[in-house]
Design an enzyme around this catalytic site. Structure first.
Site, PDB file in Angstrom:
ATOM      1  N   ASN A 130     -10.304  -2.970  -6.792  1.00 53.29           N
ATOM      2  CA  ASN A 130      -9.428  -1.692  -7.442  1.00 53.29           C
ATOM      3  C   ASN A 130     -10.022  -1.465  -8.752  1.00 53.29           C
ATOM      4  OD1 ASN A 130      -5.985  -2.831  -6.241  1.00 53.29           O
ATOM      5  ND2 ASN A 130      -7.529  -1.512  -5.221  1.00 53.29           N
ATOM      6  N   ASP A 188       0.901  -1.122  -0.061  1.00 52.53           N
ATOM      7  CA  ASP A 188       0.039   0.010  -0.102  1.00 52.53           C
ATOM      8  C   ASP A 188       0.771   1.313   0.010  1.00 52.53           C
ATOM      9  OD1 ASP A 188      -2.291   1.555  -0.029  1.00 52.53           O
ATOM     10  OD2 ASP A 188      -2.497   1.578   2.288  1.00 52.53           O
TER      11      ASP A 188
END
Length: 238
Positions: A70, A22
């Site tokens: 996503n 991340d």
């Protein structure tokens, strides 16, 4: 000289480490760059992580590359990510094979471009005999989706008595051991739908560093933290 593990620690290195990579977008934005440049920088760190994991004796390294959520990102960013997958998988398969690495993918094929799926199959085929380290790329992966897909497969197979051992047979990678340690970079403290079934007893480690800044010493530090912990699996230390 970087950080290193003592001989005693090396005996307790986790077999399977999962990483939620991340912070790529925020890394780029803080530098006044497009988000996709953060993903470019992040992909380069994958090589660093794989080599470091192999040196540490980690047998399985799973990377959360693209979640099933996503797809909600902007079309340009999603397209750029798919382009990165195409390029790096094709370019790095031979190198991974030469270094003894096996490549596997976990996730749903639904929605992935045909050529991406072909490249994934090529990568798995080319490295199938390698065994020094297994790199699992979680692509279009979601833990809830995996569980629902597994239940659907079990129902279609007519399974009536579904225990944990039987259920595992229907997961994306049934022979993959559960992650001993899950690392998340970027400062967030959640697992974000990663290995939901498999992480029941995983140790969690959160790093404030964005993934493009996460280097070998950071991985060593996470493993050192892991080996110092007392894993009881719900039991009581005697």
């Amino acid at each position: 000289m970087g950080l290193s593990l003592s001989e005693d620690m090396m005996d307790r290195v986790p077999s399977h480490v999962g990483i939620i990579m991340d912070g790529n977008g925020r890394w780029a934005q803080e530098r006044g760059l497009p988000r996709i440049m953060g993903h470019h920088a992040g992909v380069k760190k994958v090589e660093v992580a794989v080599r470091a994991a192999k040196d540490l004796g980690i047998r399985y390294l799973s990377l959360y590359a693209f979640s099933s959520e996503n797809w909600k990102r902007g079309r340009g960013e999603v397209g750029g990510l798919m382009g990165l997958f195409r390029y790096y998988i094709k370019m790095k398969v031979r190198q991974l094979r030469e270094e003894g690495g096996r490549l596997l993918f976990a996730g749903s094929a639904d929605g992935l471009p045909d050529d991406v799926r072909e490249i994934m199959a090529y990568g798995e085929q080319e490295t199938r005999h390698c065994s020094d380290i297994t790199l699992v790329v979680c692509l279009n992966y979601g833990g809830r989706r995996e569980i629902l897909d597994a239940v659907g497969k079990a129902v279609r197979d007519g399974v009536q008595d579904l225990d944990e051992e039987t259920f595992r047979r229907f997961l994306y990678l049934p022979d993959l051991p559960d992650p001993d340690l899950i690392i998340r970079t970027g400062g967030e403290m959640r697992i974000s739908n990663f290995w939901l079934f498999q992480c029941a007893y995983s140790e969690l480690y959160f790093s404030p560093k964005y993934w493009p800044d996460f280097d070998r010493d950071d991985l060593v530090e996470a493993v050192m933290d892991y080996v110092r912990r007392d894993r009881r699996y719900g039991g009581v230390k005697v």
